[in-house]
Design an enzyme around this catalytic site. Structure first.
Site, PDB file in Angstrom:
ATOM      1  N   GLY A 143      45.752  41.692  43.517  1.00 51.68           N
ATOM      2  CA  GLY A 143      45.166  42.833  42.841  1.00 51.68           C
ATOM      3  C   GLY A 143      46.107  43.993  42.620  1.00 51.68           C
ATOM      4  O   GLY A 143      46.715  44.504  43.559  1.00 51.68           O
TER       5      GLY A 143
ATOM      6  N   CYS B 232      35.462  33.264  40.753  1.00 52.49           N
ATOM      7  CA  CYS B 232      35.261  33.496  39.317  1.00 52.49           C
ATOM      8  C   CYS B 232      33.995  34.323  39.094  1.00 52.49           C
ATOM      9  O   CYS B 232      32.910  33.948  39.540  1.00 52.49           O
ATOM     10  CB  CYS B 232      35.157  32.165  38.575  1.00 52.49           C
ATOM     11  SG  CYS B 232      34.862  32.367  36.799  1.00 52.49           S
TER      12      CYS B 232
END
Length: 456
Positions: free
Chosen positions: A308, A206
């Protein structure tokens, strides 16, 4: 009128699991829940820390002749004394291995992660209604949004709501965030003993500043001693696999994932998810799949999932060619949740605006079922719908593209759809998103305003 057949079909079924009862919430807030295994692990950490301090202070001198034998004898006496202790409750019946022997890693419940499509843990938008939508389109693995371990231990409703699991989620995990071995180990024991999940995931990726400053999220990647103690502690109390999500590193010019992965293999991680960007870049650059490929070789035989920039089945095919065990889809699922169907069927789906509206109808129905159909439930459903619409408008219909497929990093041109609804769904204006929500949930209250939370 009641539908008798429907009532009979649902009789005795638990559609949503992992709900927090008021009694258990009260016990958590009064600190009356036992964390026996966590206490055992934390005691070993404390003993090691004390021993190091003694050595540092010069209290530990050279062992006298026979010192090793004496220490060994004392350890054996301690083990014997602990084994002679009477159990707190008298048991009746045969003695099983579970009563006296802790499960070895190879005996823990296993999850087959190989070649699965994994819906990424998504803050705000990764709620239960959205996960149900993605399951309908073919997502294999689902996971909660990031759960703050300290809030969960305190019995906060907002965190426990994230743990709720729909019956359609056949492979389901919980992602936890924390920075201290004690709270993370206790949180893992709580999940292990009081919820039904298939794996627990550590958030070490994060990039949010408030999380990083506390030492959590991507901050764990540069606090390897803490990370090792957290992984060892959570593995000690869990009967299910422990996974972790990381980034390439903190800075783009200082990648450390390739150094961490071999260590995490030794610590007992069951699966690694690697986001192909650093914390510094967040979503401002393309994911580096060459680096993900390098790390996947280092991770073997532990499965490594890449994450991604996947927005089409062609992107997924290229990602799978890198040697990863599977792929994790985040923004791609928010922009087009039918991406799971496209990948499994190897095709581009020119989905119509009416079909997309049906998906939104399903979401609102799931939302009203989950959050309630009263005024509060309707507005909560509306807010989560609007958050999702702040991603959905990025989708460009296949039939309008000059070049297929659409790329996730391309700036959207202004365009008119093939009908009014398609143009409305392509709008970047909040007022138009609110108009779509009114088509599904009725007029908004007076003085209503909405500002999307940005992932960028």
């Amino acid at each position: 009128m009641e539908n008798a057949e429907l009532m009979k079909a649902y009789e005795g079924r638990i559609v949503v699991k992992n709900s927090l009862s008021k009694d258990f919430q009260f016990r958590l807030r009064k600190h009356s829940v036992s964390f026996k295994m966590s206490a055992e692990y934390l005691k070993t950490l404390s003993d090691k820390r004390d021993k190091r301090e003694d050595q540092r202070n010069g209290d530990a001198c050279a062992d006298p002749p026979g010192g090793e034998q004496q220490a060994s004898t004392e350890a054996q006496l301690q083990i014997q004394a602990s084994s002679n202790k009477q159990p707190p409750v008298k048991t009746i019946g045969p003695l099983t291995d579970a009563d006296v022997i802790k499960l070895r890693p190879c005996e823990k419940k296993q999850v087959d992660f190989k070649d699965k499509l994994y819906l990424a843990p998504l803050t705000t938008c990764g709620n239960l209604p959205f996960r149900r939508v993605c399951k309908r389109f073919g997502a294999d693995i689902t996971c909660t949004a990031m759960v703050m371990c300290t809030d969960m231990l305190q019995g906060e409703d907002s965190e426990w709501d994230l743990l709720k699991r729909h019956e359609s989620e056949d492979v389901f995990g919980v992602q936890v965030e924390g920075c201290f071995p004690d709270t993370m180990t206790q949180c893992a024991e709580l999940i292990n003993n009081y919820t039904e999940v298939d794996f627990v995931d550590i958030n070490s990726g994060c990039p949010i500043e408030s999380v990083y400053k506390k030492g959590g999220g991507s901050g764990l990647m540069i606090r390897t001693q803490n990370l090792e103690q957290i992984i060892n502690g959570m593995n000690y109390v869990l009967d299910i696999p422990l996974t972790i999500k990381i980034r390439t590193g903190f800075h783009e010019n200082n990648r450390i994932a390739h150094e961490l992965i071999p260590e995490m293999k030794k610590w007992g991680i069951s699966m690694v998810t690697l986001h192909g960007r650093s914390r510094e870049h967040r979503l401002s650059t393309l994911a580096d799949w060459d680096y993900i490929n390098t790390c996947s070789q280092l991770a073997r035989p532990v499965p490594l999932f890449g994450n991604g920039d996947i927005l089409s089945y062609e992107d997924a095919m290229k990602a799978r060619q890198t040697g990863v065990s599977g792929i994790v889809i985040g923004r791609g699922a928010l922009i087009k949740p039918w991406i799971f169907t496209e990948i499994k069927e190897s095709r581009h789906w020119d989905i119509s605006s009416s079909e997309r509206l049906d998906i939104l109808k399903d979401f609102t129905n799931f939302g009203l079922e989950h959050w309630g159909s009263d005024t509060r439930g309707v507005e909560k459903t509306r807010n989560f719908l609007l958050e999702w619409l702040s991603f959905l408008y990025n989708y460009i219909p296949v039939g309008l593209l000059e070049r297929v497929p659409q790329k996730i990093n391309e700036r959207l041109p202004y365009y008119l759809g093939r009908n009014y609804l398609e143009s409305l769904m392509a709008s970047q204006n909040v007022e138009d998103w609110v108009r779509i929500s009114e088509m599904l949930l009725g007029p908004v209250p007076k003085n209503f305003s909405f500002k999307a939370k940005s992932y960028k």
